[in-house]
Design an enzyme around this catalytic site. Structure first.
Site, PDB file in Angstrom:
ATOM      1  N   PRO A   2       0.729  -1.253   0.000  1.00 22.58           N
ATOM      2  CA  PRO A   2       0.000   0.000   0.000  1.00 22.58           C
ATOM      3  C   PRO A   2       0.762   1.310   0.000  1.00 22.58           C
ATOM      4  O   PRO A   2       0.328   2.205   0.688  1.00 22.58           O
ATOM      5  CB  PRO A   2      -0.778  -0.084   1.318  1.00 22.58           C
ATOM      6  CG  PRO A   2       0.057  -0.942   2.214  1.00 22.58           C
ATOM      7  CD  PRO A   2       1.051  -1.615   1.357  1.00 22.58           C
ATOM      8  N   GLU A   3       1.800   1.547  -0.671  1.00 21.25           N
ATOM      9  CA  GLU A   3       2.262   2.934  -0.772  1.00 21.25           C
ATOM     10  C   GLU A   3       1.949   3.423  -2.184  1.00 21.25           C
ATOM     11  O   GLU A   3       1.414   2.668  -2.992  1.00 21.25           O
ATOM     12  CB  GLU A   3       3.756   3.050  -0.435  1.00 21.25           C
ATOM     13  CG  GLU A   3       4.062   2.660   1.007  1.00 21.25           C
ATOM     14  CD  GLU A   3       5.519   2.814   1.389  1.00 21.25           C
ATOM     15  OE1 GLU A   3       6.100   3.873   1.096  1.00 21.25           O
ATOM     16  OE2 GLU A   3       6.089   1.888   1.973  1.00 21.25           O
ATOM     17  N   HIS A  95      -9.844 -15.085   3.464  1.00 20.77           N
ATOM     18  CA  HIS A  95      -9.580 -13.645   3.560  1.00 20.77           C
ATOM     19  C   HIS A  95     -10.280 -12.832   2.481  1.00 20.77           C
ATOM     20  O   HIS A  95      -9.953 -11.670   2.262  1.00 20.77           O
ATOM     21  CB  HIS A  95      -8.072 -13.344   3.538  1.00 20.77           C
ATOM     22  CG  HIS A  95      -7.335 -14.002   4.662  1.00 20.77           C
ATOM     23  ND1 HIS A  95      -6.047 -14.477   4.525  1.00 20.77           N
ATOM     24  CD2 HIS A  95      -7.704 -14.270   5.932  1.00 20.77           C
ATOM     25  CE1 HIS A  95      -5.655 -15.014   5.676  1.00 20.77           C
ATOM     26  NE2 HIS A  95      -6.644 -14.899   6.529  1.00 20.77           N
ATOM     27  N   ARG A 113      -5.503  -8.710   7.162  1.00 17.93           N
ATOM     28  CA  ARG A 113      -5.592  -8.050   8.469  1.00 17.93           C
ATOM     29  C   ARG A 113      -6.859  -7.215   8.649  1.00 17.93           C
ATOM     30  O   ARG A 113      -7.075  -6.655   9.721  1.00 17.93           O
ATOM     31  CB  ARG A 113      -4.333  -7.200   8.696  1.00 17.93           C
ATOM     32  CG  ARG A 113      -3.100  -8.074   8.857  1.00 17.93           C
ATOM     33  CD  ARG A 113      -1.836  -7.261   8.995  1.00 17.93           C
ATOM     34  NE  ARG A 113      -1.762  -6.547  10.258  1.00 17.93           N
ATOM     35  CZ  ARG A 113      -0.727  -5.780  10.608  1.00 17.93           C
ATOM     36  NH1 ARG A 113       0.293  -5.630   9.776  1.00 17.93           N
ATOM     37  NH2 ARG A 113      -0.711  -5.181  11.750  1.00 17.93           N
TER      38      ARG A 113
END
Length: 270
Positions: A2-3, A95, A113
């Site tokens: 995620p950047e 997930h 997560r």
DNA sequence: ACCCTCCTGTCA
DNA sequence: TGACAGGAGGGT
């Protein structure tokens, strides 16, 4: 993943897969990803997929007989992944948090997560992030200095703020400061005009090169449609504690700032 | 301007 | 078992 470079990569890869397709339905399997109101999206077309800060931004056309356009911002946070599947038969369900069915195929959102979020917007203005995109034209080093102002934060923490510059995260903050030759321990307000310029140049150089390499991918899962970056092979300091600095061979140092790892060369970065 | 927490998994 | 993981919002 995620950047900024990873999100940019995701958005670019999704465009040819979903643009122009009609949404059949959206099913949310994990309600905790929902933020704000969820309007009806079935029947709309995907106009475009772009990046807004660290979020993937979906633009939907108006419904045939309903109100106006719609935008959806997907924030991947730490472990979110958007996976395109042509046949919706038998995909991995572990997930799996949400499923977009399109006229052909489906877009699946996995998030181990469960930090990821979906947020809908009625106007494009509302989707705009609070900070400035570092790759945007018109941003200059004087503006960096203005944004830093008299901030007492260390420069590493300052780079992670999303209300000033958007898109930088823990990996690229370390990499940028290494390229800029500036210590992550420096108080942000102590940087000189020359250093503001070095920070901006380093930021753009690192981000552009990372985007060119489709970002950084650590875990060795391969995403269905080639979401496997290679920039991890070019990281100078991140994750390289005790390895030699590529510039001076001194061992790379790891330290913790704001409960997050920072990597740097104590010799080269002042 | 910090520290904690949200959540799940992996590794030493 | 504890430290740590690409993020950020909330509380102090």
């Amino acid at each position: 993943m995620p950047e900024l470079p990873e999100v940019e990569t995701v958005a670019r890869q999704l465009v040819p897969l979903v643009r122009g397709r009609t949404v059949v339905g959206l099913r949310v399997l994990d309600p905790s990803l929902k933020h704000g109101r969820f309007p009806r999206v079935a029947g709309r077309q995907v106009v475009d997929v772009t990046r807004s800060g660290k979020r993937v931004l979906f633009h939907f056309s108006p419904c045939a007989s309903r109100d106006g356009e719609l935008w959806l911002a997907v924030h991947l946070r730490m472990t979110g992944r958007l996976i395109w599947v042509d046949e919706s038969r038998g995909p991995e369900t572990k997930h799996l948090r949400a499923r977009f069915r399109l006229d052909r195929g489906a877009l699946l959102f996995y998030d181990t997560r469960r930090f990821g979020t979906f947020r809908f917007y009625r106007s494009f203005e509302d989707t705009l992030p609070g900070g400035v995109d570092p790759l945007s034209q018109g941003l200059n080093s004087r503006e960096i200095g203005r944004m830093i102002g008299n901030s007492k934060q260390n420069i590493k923490a300052w780079l992670l703020r999303q209300d000033r510059l958007v898109g930088l995260g823990n990996i690229y903050a370390s990499e940028i400061l290494f390229v800029a030759g500036i210590s992550p321990l420096r108080e942000a307000s102590s940087l000189t005009a020359v250093e503001h310029d070095r920070v901006l140049r380093a930021t753009r150089r690192v981000l552009r090169r990372a985007i060119k390499n489709c970002g950084t991918t650590f875990s060795d899962f391969q995403d269905t449609q080639g979401l496997t970056g290679s920039y991890q092979n070019y990281l100078a300091v991140y994750g390289r504690e005790d390895e030699p600095c590529p510039r001076c061979r001194a061992p790379v140092v790891r330290l913790v700032q704001q409960q997050r790892s920072t990597y740097f060369c104590a010799q080269c970065q002042e």
